[in-house]
Design a protein around this motif. Structure first.
Motif, PDB file in Angstrom:
ATOM      1  N   PRO A 128       0.451  -1.397  -0.507  1.00 22.52           N
ATOM      2  CA  PRO A 128      -0.800  -0.102   0.236  1.00 22.52           C
ATOM      3  C   PRO A 128       0.937   1.304   0.033  1.00 22.52           C
ATOM      4  CG  PRO A 128      -1.090  -1.433   1.513  1.00 22.52           C
ATOM      5  CD  PRO A 128       0.266  -1.590   0.647  1.00 22.52           C
ATOM      6  N   VAL A 169       1.581   3.354  -3.443  1.00 22.56           N
ATOM      7  CA  VAL A 169       0.947   3.900  -4.142  1.00 22.56           C
ATOM      8  C   VAL A 169       0.133   4.927  -3.113  1.00 22.56           C
ATOM      9  CG1 VAL A 169       0.391   1.849  -6.533  1.00 22.56           C
ATOM     10  CG2 VAL A 169      -0.820   2.152  -3.877  1.00 22.56           C
ATOM     11  N   LEU A 170       0.932   5.269  -2.245  1.00 18.04           N
ATOM     12  CA  LEU A 170      -0.059   6.347  -1.542  1.00 18.04           C
ATOM     13  C   LEU A 170       0.245   7.783  -1.818  1.00 18.04           C
ATOM     14  CD1 LEU A 170      -2.204   6.376   1.050  1.00 18.04           C
ATOM     15  CD2 LEU A 170       0.703   6.745   2.441  1.00 18.04           C
ATOM     16  N   GLU A 199       0.561   8.505  -5.137  1.00 19.08           N
ATOM     17  CA  GLU A 199      -0.505   8.870  -6.210  1.00 19.08           C
ATOM     18  C   GLU A 199      -1.941   8.605  -6.166  1.00 19.08           C
ATOM     19  OE1 GLU A 199       2.313   6.591  -6.421  1.00 19.08           O
ATOM     20  OE2 GLU A 199       3.673   7.094  -7.327  1.00 19.08           O
ATOM     21  N   GLN A 200      -1.975   7.728  -5.516  1.00 18.56           N
ATOM     22  CA  GLN A 200      -4.364   7.599  -4.826  1.00 18.56           C
ATOM     23  C   GLN A 200      -3.862   8.850  -4.337  1.00 18.56           C
ATOM     24  OE1 GLN A 200      -6.035   4.815  -5.782  1.00 18.56           O
ATOM     25  NE2 GLN A 200      -7.178   6.618  -5.072  1.00 18.56           N
ATOM     26  N   THR A 201      -3.218   9.317  -3.862  1.00 23.50           N
ATOM     27  CA  THR A 201      -3.446  10.598  -2.663  1.00 23.50           C
ATOM     28  C   THR A 201      -3.676  12.147  -3.722  1.00 23.50           C
ATOM     29  OG1 THR A 201      -2.605   9.762  -1.038  1.00 23.50           O
ATOM     30  CG2 THR A 201      -3.207  12.568  -0.976  1.00 23.50           C
ATOM     31  N   ALA A 204      -4.464  11.518  -7.018  1.00 18.74           N
ATOM     32  CA  ALA A 204      -5.558  11.279  -7.812  1.00 18.74           C
ATOM     33  C   ALA A 204      -6.517  12.052  -6.924  1.00 18.74           C
ATOM     34  CB  ALA A 204      -5.612   9.495  -7.970  1.00 18.74           C
ATOM     35  N   ASP A 205      -6.959  11.579  -5.614  1.00 21.77           N
ATOM     36  CA  ASP A 205      -7.587  11.992  -5.119  1.00 21.77           C
ATOM     37  C   ASP A 205      -8.021  13.604  -4.855  1.00 21.77           C
ATOM     38  OD1 ASP A 205      -8.928   8.870  -4.694  1.00 21.77           O
ATOM     39  OD2 ASP A 205      -7.806   9.113  -2.571  1.00 21.77           O
ATOM     40  N   LYS A 244     -12.252  11.398 -14.144  1.00 22.91           N
ATOM     41  CA  LYS A 244     -11.196  10.185 -14.171  1.00 22.91           C
ATOM     42  C   LYS A 244      -9.891  10.744 -15.626  1.00 22.91           C
ATOM     43  CE  LYS A 244     -12.900   5.791 -13.040  1.00 22.91           C
ATOM     44  NZ  LYS A 244     -13.666   5.027 -13.065  1.00 22.91           N
ATOM     45  N   HIS A 286      -6.077  11.617 -15.113  1.00 25.75           N
ATOM     46  CA  HIS A 286      -5.163  11.309 -15.983  1.00 25.75           C
ATOM     47  C   HIS A 286      -4.204  12.457 -16.598  1.00 25.75           C
ATOM     48  CE1 HIS A 286      -3.361   8.224 -18.588  1.00 25.75           C
ATOM     49  NE2 HIS A 286      -3.677   9.077 -19.652  1.00 25.75           N
ATOM     50  N   ILE A 321      -2.092  14.749 -13.012  1.00 24.81           N
ATOM     51  CA  ILE A 321      -2.013  13.883 -11.663  1.00 24.81           C
ATOM     52  C   ILE A 321      -0.659  14.969 -11.203  1.00 24.81           C
ATOM     53  CG2 ILE A 321      -1.347  11.951 -12.461  1.00 24.81           C
ATOM     54  CD1 ILE A 321      -2.244  10.008 -10.184  1.00 24.81           C
TER      55      ILE A 321
END
Length: 110
Positions: free
Chosen positions: A10, A13-14, A16-18, A20-21, A43, A47, A50
């Protein structure tokens, strides 16, 4: 192939996920305030944009390390994600932050 090799850590990707959110939230808030976008969905916007939100995500995650209401387990995941990227040349703006994290880890602040 073993299951362990297929699983994603986890922390990897933390950031990148943050980002993206944050990017998706920015898009949704902009639309709700009447702004127009060439991107039809959040989305597509994420893309396309980001990379602009990575520094914001890093700042947010770094500030979360000092918050008392964040659990120790979450702080460990954040710390691992940030330290994992310490030598990433694409994130050279983070070197100052990583030096501070490494000093905190070793017990030195300045």
């Amino acid at each position: 192939m073993k299951l362990e090799k297929k699983m994603i850590n986890p922390a990897s990707v933390l950031i990148e996920q943050t980002a993206a959110d944050l990017c998706a939230e920015y898009f949704e808030i902009g639309l709700s305030q009447g702004l127009k976008s060439k991107h039809k969905t959040h989305k597509a916007f994420v893309h396309a944009h980001i990379e602009r939100f990575i520094p914001i995500a890093v700042d947010l995650l770094t500030s979360m390390l000092g918050m008392k209401h964040i659990s120790d387990d979450q702080k460990v995941l954040i710390h691992e994600a940030l330290i994992e990227r310490a030598n990433d040349p694409d994130l050279s703006f983070m070197m100052k932050k990583f030096q501070t994290l490494k000093n905190l880890r070793s017990g030195q602040l300045f």
